[in-house]
Design a protein around this motif. Structure first.
Motif, PDB file in Angstrom:
ATOM      1  N   PRO A  47       0.837  -1.200   0.000  1.00  0.00           N
ATOM      2  CA  PRO A  47       0.000   0.000   0.000  1.00  0.00           C
ATOM      3  C   PRO A  47       0.871   1.248   0.000  1.00  0.00           C
ATOM      4  O   PRO A  47       2.021   1.218   0.447  1.00  0.00           O
ATOM      5  CB  PRO A  47      -0.798  -0.122   1.298  1.00  0.00           C
ATOM      6  CG  PRO A  47       0.000  -1.022   2.161  1.00  0.00           C
ATOM      7  CD  PRO A  47       0.725  -1.953   1.230  1.00  0.00           C
ATOM      8  N   PRO A  48       0.355   2.357  -0.530  1.00  0.00           N
ATOM      9  CA  PRO A  48       1.151   3.588  -0.550  1.00  0.00           C
ATOM     10  C   PRO A  48       1.420   4.070   0.865  1.00  0.00           C
ATOM     11  O   PRO A  48       0.620   3.834   1.779  1.00  0.00           O
ATOM     12  CB  PRO A  48       0.273   4.580  -1.323  1.00  0.00           C
ATOM     13  CG  PRO A  48      -1.108   4.045  -1.198  1.00  0.00           C
ATOM     14  CD  PRO A  48      -0.974   2.557  -1.096  1.00  0.00           C
ATOM     15  N   PRO A  49       2.536   4.741   1.070  1.00  0.00           N
ATOM     16  CA  PRO A  49       2.860   5.213   2.417  1.00  0.00           C
ATOM     17  C   PRO A  49       1.893   6.314   2.841  1.00  0.00           C
ATOM     18  O   PRO A  49       1.327   7.010   1.998  1.00  0.00           O
ATOM     19  CB  PRO A  49       4.283   5.743   2.278  1.00  0.00           C
ATOM     20  CG  PRO A  49       4.443   6.057   0.839  1.00  0.00           C
ATOM     21  CD  PRO A  49       3.565   5.100   0.113  1.00  0.00           C
ATOM     22  N   PRO A  50       1.701   6.508   4.124  1.00  0.00           N
ATOM     23  CA  PRO A  50       0.815   7.575   4.602  1.00  0.00           C
ATOM     24  C   PRO A  50       1.425   8.935   4.304  1.00  0.00           C
ATOM     25  O   PRO A  50       2.643   9.058   4.136  1.00  0.00           O
ATOM     26  CB  PRO A  50       0.713   7.312   6.103  1.00  0.00           C
ATOM     27  CG  PRO A  50       1.935   6.543   6.433  1.00  0.00           C
ATOM     28  CD  PRO A  50       2.265   5.750   5.212  1.00  0.00           C
ATOM     29  N   PRO A  51       0.597   9.953   4.214  1.00  0.00           N
ATOM     30  CA  PRO A  51       1.134  11.295   3.948  1.00  0.00           C
ATOM     31  C   PRO A  51       1.999  11.757   5.109  1.00  0.00           C
ATOM     32  O   PRO A  51       1.804  11.333   6.253  1.00  0.00           O
ATOM     33  CB  PRO A  51      -0.113  12.167   3.796  1.00  0.00           C
ATOM     34  CG  PRO A  51      -1.197  11.423   4.496  1.00  0.00           C
ATOM     35  CD  PRO A  51      -0.848   9.971   4.375  1.00  0.00           C
ATOM     36  N   PRO A  52       2.953  12.623   4.840  1.00  0.00           N
ATOM     37  CA  PRO A  52       3.819  13.122   5.913  1.00  0.00           C
ATOM     38  C   PRO A  52       3.013  13.864   6.977  1.00  0.00           C
ATOM     39  O   PRO A  52       1.975  14.452   6.702  1.00  0.00           O
ATOM     40  CB  PRO A  52       4.784  14.076   5.203  1.00  0.00           C
ATOM     41  CG  PRO A  52       4.688  13.724   3.766  1.00  0.00           C
ATOM     42  CD  PRO A  52       3.347  13.127   3.539  1.00  0.00           C
ATOM     43  N   VAL A  53       3.510  13.846   8.169  1.00  0.00           N
ATOM     44  CA  VAL A  53       2.842  14.501   9.289  1.00  0.00           C
ATOM     45  C   VAL A  53       2.900  16.008   9.090  1.00  0.00           C
ATOM     46  O   VAL A  53       3.924  16.562   8.697  1.00  0.00           O
ATOM     47  CB  VAL A  53       3.516  14.107  10.624  1.00  0.00           C
ATOM     48  CG1 VAL A  53       2.894  14.848  11.789  1.00  0.00           C
ATOM     49  CG2 VAL A  53       3.445  12.614  10.820  1.00  0.00           C
ATOM     50  N   GLY A  54       1.790  16.653   9.342  1.00  0.00           N
ATOM     51  CA  GLY A  54       1.752  18.109   9.241  1.00  0.00           C
ATOM     52  C   GLY A  54       1.228  18.601   7.910  1.00  0.00           C
ATOM     53  O   GLY A  54       1.148  19.811   7.686  1.00  0.00           O
ATOM     54  N   GLU A 114      -1.800  17.634   6.662  1.00  0.00           N
ATOM     55  CA  GLU A 114      -3.248  17.529   6.638  1.00  0.00           C
ATOM     56  C   GLU A 114      -3.849  18.931   6.576  1.00  0.00           C
ATOM     57  O   GLU A 114      -3.324  19.874   7.146  1.00  0.00           O
ATOM     58  CB  GLU A 114      -3.787  16.818   7.890  1.00  0.00           C
ATOM     59  CG  GLU A 114      -3.200  15.457   8.156  1.00  0.00           C
ATOM     60  CD  GLU A 114      -1.948  15.532   9.028  1.00  0.00           C
ATOM     61  OE1 GLU A 114      -1.726  16.551   9.685  1.00  0.00           O
ATOM     62  OE2 GLU A 114      -1.200  14.553   9.013  1.00  0.00           O
ATOM     63  N   LYS A 115      -4.959  19.025   5.862  1.00  0.00           N
ATOM     64  CA  LYS A 115      -5.637  20.313   5.785  1.00  0.00           C
ATOM     65  C   LYS A 115      -6.556  20.442   6.998  1.00  0.00           C
ATOM     66  O   LYS A 115      -7.388  19.591   7.262  1.00  0.00           O
ATOM     67  CB  LYS A 115      -6.452  20.396   4.507  1.00  0.00           C
ATOM     68  CG  LYS A 115      -5.584  20.453   3.283  1.00  0.00           C
ATOM     69  CD  LYS A 115      -6.422  20.672   2.047  1.00  0.00           C
ATOM     70  CE  LYS A 115      -5.517  20.777   0.833  1.00  0.00           C
ATOM     71  NZ  LYS A 115      -6.264  20.978  -0.394  1.00  0.00           N
ATOM     72  N   THR A 116      -6.343  21.495   7.725  1.00  0.00           N
ATOM     73  CA  THR A 116      -7.171  21.756   8.904  1.00  0.00           C
ATOM     74  C   THR A 116      -7.838  23.113   8.753  1.00  0.00           C
ATOM     75  O   THR A 116      -7.298  24.023   8.097  1.00  0.00           O
ATOM     76  CB  THR A 116      -6.333  21.723  10.184  1.00  0.00           C
ATOM     77  OG1 THR A 116      -5.310  22.709  10.086  1.00  0.00           O
ATOM     78  CG2 THR A 116      -5.702  20.372  10.412  1.00  0.00           C
ATOM     79  N   GLU A 117      -8.997  23.245   9.325  1.00  0.00           N
ATOM     80  CA  GLU A 117      -9.682  24.530   9.299  1.00  0.00           C
ATOM     81  C   GLU A 117      -9.282  25.324  10.520  1.00  0.00           C
ATOM     82  O   GLU A 117      -9.084  24.760  11.597  1.00  0.00           O
ATOM     83  CB  GLU A 117     -11.195  24.292   9.257  1.00  0.00           C
ATOM     84  CG  GLU A 117     -11.614  23.590   7.985  1.00  0.00           C
ATOM     85  CD  GLU A 117     -13.107  23.601   7.809  1.00  0.00           C
ATOM     86  OE1 GLU A 117     -13.767  24.481   8.401  1.00  0.00           O
ATOM     87  OE2 GLU A 117     -13.604  22.754   7.093  1.00  0.00           O
ATOM     88  N   PRO A 118      -9.176  26.640  10.353  1.00  0.00           N
ATOM     89  CA  PRO A 118      -8.790  27.449  11.506  1.00  0.00           C
ATOM     90  C   PRO A 118      -9.867  27.409  12.593  1.00  0.00           C
ATOM     91  O   PRO A 118     -11.055  27.291  12.312  1.00  0.00           O
ATOM     92  CB  PRO A 118      -8.629  28.850  10.939  1.00  0.00           C
ATOM     93  CG  PRO A 118      -9.379  28.853   9.664  1.00  0.00           C
ATOM     94  CD  PRO A 118      -9.397  27.439   9.168  1.00  0.00           C
ATOM     95  N   ILE A 119      -9.445  27.517  13.793  1.00  0.00           N
ATOM     96  CA  ILE A 119     -10.356  27.543  14.928  1.00  0.00           C
ATOM     97  C   ILE A 119     -10.929  28.947  15.057  1.00  0.00           C
ATOM     98  O   ILE A 119     -10.174  29.932  15.105  1.00  0.00           O
ATOM     99  CB  ILE A 119      -9.623  27.120  16.212  1.00  0.00           C
ATOM    100  CG1 ILE A 119      -9.057  25.710  16.046  1.00  0.00           C
ATOM    101  CG2 ILE A 119     -10.539  27.218  17.432  1.00  0.00           C
ATOM    102  CD1 ILE A 119      -8.189  25.271  17.205  1.00  0.00           C
TER     103      ILE A 119
END
Length: 113
Positions: free
Chosen positions: A95-102, A104-109
């Motif tokens: 399986p393809p490797p997981p995406p690098p840490v950090g 991920e797209k996050t929405e601002p709080i």
């Protein structure tokens, strides 16, 4: 008449020491030369004899893999996958490797009031 505390022969001490040292070195060199001439000091031949009938690299790797599985370091699926790779029986792509840490797209709080 005496010449010093050793009767004038104080210079013989270092000569005797270095003479014995030279004799020792000559003896060792002679022993090494005789061993090589008889063929009893061939390191490459000794290593070849030692590993001629030993286990193959694949068998050794498989035994290490089995030990890791027995200790619980890897699970059954991982064990079977790695064993098939060692044996050259690989049929499916990993399986393809997981995406690098950090990344991920996050929405601002939203700010709190």
């Amino acid at each position: 008449m005496m010449y010093g505390p050793h009767g004038g022969f104080f210079f013989l001490g270092p000569l005797v020491f270095f003479g014995l040292l030279v004799l020792l070195v000559l003896f060792v060199l002679l022993a090494v030369a005789l061993m090589r001439k008889r063929g009893g000091f061939d390191r490459a031949q000794l290593m070849a004899q030692r590993f001629a009938n030993g286990p193959s690299a694949t068998a050794s790797a498989e035994s290490i893999l089995a030990e890791r599985f027995a200790r619980g370091e890897i699970d059954a699926e991982d064990y079977q996958t790695r064993r098939s790779v060692l044996r050259g029986e690989r049929t499916q792509e990993p399986p393809p490797p997981p995406p690098p840490v950090g990344t991920e797209k996050t929405e601002p709080i939203p700010p709190t009031s």
